[in-house]
Design a protein around this motif. Sequence first.
Motif, mmCIF file in Angstrom:
data_model
loop_
_atom_site.group_PDB
_atom_site.id
_atom_site.type_symbol
_atom_site.label_atom_id
_atom_site.label_comp_id
_atom_site.label_asym_id
_atom_site.label_seq_id
_atom_site.Cartn_x
_atom_site.Cartn_y
_atom_site.Cartn_z
ATOM 1 N N TYR A 6 64.940 -3.263 93.585
ATOM 2 C CA TYR A 6 64.877 -4.393 94.496
ATOM 3 C C TYR A 6 64.188 -5.563 93.802
ATOM 4 N N SER A 36 71.221 0.802 91.121
ATOM 5 C CA SER A 36 71.749 -0.234 92.013
ATOM 6 C C SER A 36 70.740 -1.367 92.073
ATOM 7 N N THR A 38 69.501 -4.795 94.188
ATOM 8 C CA THR A 38 69.545 -5.593 95.407
ATOM 9 C C THR A 38 68.543 -6.726 95.278
ATOM 10 N N CYS A 40 66.403 -9.335 97.322
ATOM 11 C CA CYS A 40 65.968 -9.520 98.702
ATOM 12 C C CYS A 40 64.921 -10.622 98.779
ATOM 13 N N SER A 58 69.533 -10.425 100.600
ATOM 14 C CA SER A 58 69.276 -9.366 101.576
ATOM 15 C C SER A 58 67.869 -9.533 102.151
#
Length: 316
Positions: A6, A36, A38, A40, A58
């Motif tokens: 993240y 992965s 992401t 945010c 996100s």
Amino acid sequence: MTLAVYFVVTPNVLLLDYAGPAETLRMAADTGADLSVTTCAPAPELPTSMGITLSGLSPLPANVPDGALVIVAGNAQEELDYARAEALTVIDWLAALRGRDIRVASICSGALLLARAGWLDARPCTTHHALLDMLRQSAPSARVMEDRVFVDDGQVVTSAGITTGIDLALYLVEQHFGAELAARVARRLVMYARRGPNDPQLSPWLAHRNHLHPVVHKVQDAITRDPARRWTLEELAELAHVGPRHLTRLFSRHAGIGVVAYQQQLRIARARQLLADPTLSMERVAEQCGFASARDFRRVWALHVDDSPRAHRASH
């Protein structure tokens, strides 16, 4: 298990702090790393240091899975940016993650957000050289370290900032997915990187790669994939579609090192990793690194390392 990463950004994020390491991890995923990514933020879109807007962000996740990696990017104007409501929201969110089985990292002034969330209390850490005093004020019990590319304290990793975020990302890729994959990503980035958190020197896996000659890179890729293999100069030359003598000249001119010495450095780097396992005998370490015997291993080790393999194991 897939590594969930993240990236956390706040208004006026320094674009290279975010984009450099984010692209590094994206390339790692393209290269085969099971991760992965992401991005945010406390808002679905926010401005950056370049005046352009990041959108499609996100929300800060309510549930961060165990084993995740949270990376906090830095900002361009810390005193103003980190007084904003969005930054305060991120600080509260980071504070709520303390005590969890996750790892956090910061790039540049992102360390100030970690500090205000309590993550750096009593820990060694670093940030951009212009922000060291500010970091000391934000985390009085922290051991703020100067002249470091980054500092790894296990659960918390802090970097000096801006381009060193790429060094940090490559280091994290190597830790999670191995040196060979990290070296392939570094080559794709055309990255002349410093890798060690406490060592200004290059990792052997990335050293001698700051050139653009495709033949030499092809041979280095082959050796890196299998440094324990007993490559002959003829085999490597055939792989590169050049003659052995020509390969020797090219390698020395562009990599700045001989073929044999290059392979030896990678074998010693592998040996350093294996010596951390006390169940492996010196003979087994030598075998797994491609040396003919433990005696041969010790001879080559002495050419590259000041202490003995046994002393190195004892000190680590």
